[in-house]
Design a protein around this motif. Structure first.
Motif, PDB file in Angstrom:
ATOM      1  N   TYR A 118      34.097 -23.755   0.259  1.00 11.38           N
ATOM      2  CA  TYR A 118      34.567 -23.675   1.478  1.00 11.38           C
ATOM      3  C   TYR A 118      36.024 -23.548   1.508  1.00 11.38           C
ATOM      4  CZ  TYR A 118      36.546 -25.944   5.844  1.00 11.38           C
ATOM      5  OH  TYR A 118      36.942 -26.089   7.061  1.00 11.38           O
ATOM      6  N   LYS A 147      29.566 -20.448   4.106  1.00  7.17           N
ATOM      7  CA  LYS A 147      28.718 -20.037   5.275  1.00  7.17           C
ATOM      8  C   LYS A 147      27.515 -19.188   4.304  1.00  7.17           C
ATOM      9  CE  LYS A 147      29.700 -18.678   9.445  1.00  7.17           C
ATOM     10  NZ  LYS A 147      30.264 -17.934  10.552  1.00  7.17           N
ATOM     11  N   LEU A 154      23.271 -24.322   7.927  1.00  6.55           N
ATOM     12  CA  LEU A 154      24.151 -23.428   8.497  1.00  6.55           C
ATOM     13  C   LEU A 154      24.525 -23.731   9.893  1.00  6.55           C
ATOM     14  CD1 LEU A 154      25.944 -21.067   7.840  1.00  6.55           C
ATOM     15  CD2 LEU A 154      23.869 -19.307   8.677  1.00  6.55           C
ATOM     16  N   GLU A 175      28.086 -24.718  11.685  1.00  4.76           N
ATOM     17  CA  GLU A 175      28.677 -23.779  12.705  1.00  4.76           C
ATOM     18  C   GLU A 175      29.022 -24.295  14.067  1.00  4.76           C
ATOM     19  OE1 GLU A 175      26.101 -20.578  12.609  1.00  4.76           O
ATOM     20  OE2 GLU A 175      27.433 -19.160  11.491  1.00  4.76           O
TER      21      GLU A 175
END
Length: 401
Positions: A380, A386, A396, A400
């Motif tokens: 991160y 990601k 994922l 998001e």
């Protein structure tokens, strides 16, 4: 540890509990057929939980844990009782040993309630049946035994085996993500904390999982990755890296090759990945002077640039540009009260079983403290999380949102 040895985290954990002088240690020795625990008529001989990895038929690989008496007295006694209760967090099967002569007490009833609360399968063994005169009726959870004569010890072992959860884990570390004949490249810097000549445990276990999936494991150091990928002649399905070299490995791995880390795979394996990914975002909301906890599941000799106590605090400070207070725990130590912390950063948990990792995660969730792990937080901070969870579309999507 060799590739064929069962790691402690993958063993059935069998904890023996009870009051002082109920005969816990004698029962441990009778069940295992070995002198694993010190036996004495003096109350409180067992002063700390004692663990022993062994093979126990008909179960196979197990971890036997003998605990101090739950009625220990004094300031030290309170600490010992606390340690005994902490053992519950990693116990798959609990054996409560009760002195048949004294009978069940309020402390025993309290333990049974804790077993139920924590959803731990258990059996109550009334020891010293040879001295009690009358046996209690055998039930699903209770039977009379004698460590001295061996009476019903085999029955007790049978009950433990029947209660043990021995099925294969629902998830593998990586085996369910790859197909036979796939290439998987593992980037493994030599860890100075590991004994000379050894890979660390997550690397060993991942290699074993790849081989069992009939795929090919290719192990390289971080400076060999680019040349290795260029010379393979076949695109690997996946690159798995040690988190400490995440940025370099990401730069050297083409975007059309999946990339992840050992920490991310182990978070998934232990069932903590989704919350750990969400927890990483809490780093952005830390305020000046707030406190975080960095927790390791094992203990090892600290190196001058240790990841948990040196590198992570430095990286967090550089990322946040704030003065953040950092506290540390290791091994079996994990605070009951987490309210002072704004974030918990845990290791991958390779030395902890799934039950204990989920317990620690749940403690954090119950107290509304974000929980993440080393590798996820590093990814991160380096802007590559990601990419590192792209092979898990559901995770994922949550990240998001």
């Amino acid at each position: 540890m060799g590739l064929n040895e069962t790691p402690s985290a993958n063993r059935v954990h069998i904890g023996f509990f009870g009051k002082r002088n109920a005969g816990k240690s004698s029962i441990v020795n009778a069940v295992t057929g070995q002198d694993l625990a010190v036996v004495s008529n003096v109350k409180g001989t067992t002063t700390d939980p004692v663990s022993k990895a062994m093979e126990l038929l008909p179960l196979g690989p197990v971890m036997i844990i003998d605990t101090p008496g739950i009625d220990d007295a004094g300031d030290l006694g309170e600490l010992r009782v606390k340690k005994s209760r902490q053992v519950l967090n990693k116990t798959d099967v609990a054996v409560l040993v009760i002195d048949s002569i004294s009978g069940k007490t309020s402390e025993d009833e309290e333990l049974i309630a804790l077993f139920a609360e924590k959803k731990i399968n258990y059996v109550v063994a009334y020891n010293k049946s040879d001295l009690a005169g009358e046996e209690i009726p055998e039930t699903e959870h209770e039977l009379s035994v004698s460590a001295e004569t061996g009476h019903n010890i085999e029955k007790l072992k049978g009950k433990i085996a029947a209660l043990a959860v021995t099925e294969e884990p629902k998830l593998k570390i990586v085996g369910d993500l790859i197909n036979p004949s796939d290439f998987v490249v593992l980037v493994t810097p030599i860890d100075k904390a590991a004994p000379k000549g050894r890979l660390i445990l997550p690397q060993q276990q991942t290699i074993r999982d790849i081989l069992e999936a009939d795929a090919t494991a290719i192990v390289v150091k971080e400076f060999e990755l680019r040349e290795t990928l260029e010379s393979l002649g076949k695109k690997p399905k996946l690159v798995i890296t040690d988190s400490q070299v995440f940025a370099k490995v990401s730069a050297d791995t083409p975007q059309d090759i999946f990339l992840t880390s050992f920490s991310i795979l182990f978070a998934r394996y232990k069932g903590t990945l989704e919350s750990a990914v969400k927890g990483a975002k809490a780093l952005d909301s830390l305020q000046e002077g707030e406190t975080i906890l960095i927790s390791e599941g094992c203990t090892h000799h600290r190196q001058c640039d240790d990841i948990g106590t040196v590198k992570l605090p430095r990286w967090i400070k550089n990322y946040s540009q704030k003065q953040i207070n950092v506290e540390f725990t290791s091994g079996t130590e994990f605070p009951d009260n987490l309210s002072k912390y704004k974030l918990i950063v845990h290791c991958g948990g390779c030395m902890l079983n799934e039950r204990e990792m989920k317990y620690r995660q749940k403690c954090a969730a119950d107290q509304q403290v974000p929980f993440t792990n080393y590798g996820i937080l590093i990814a991160y901070m380096q802007g590559i999380l990601k990419r590192s969870i792209a092979m898990f579309p559901n995770i994922l999507a949550e990240f998001e949102d």
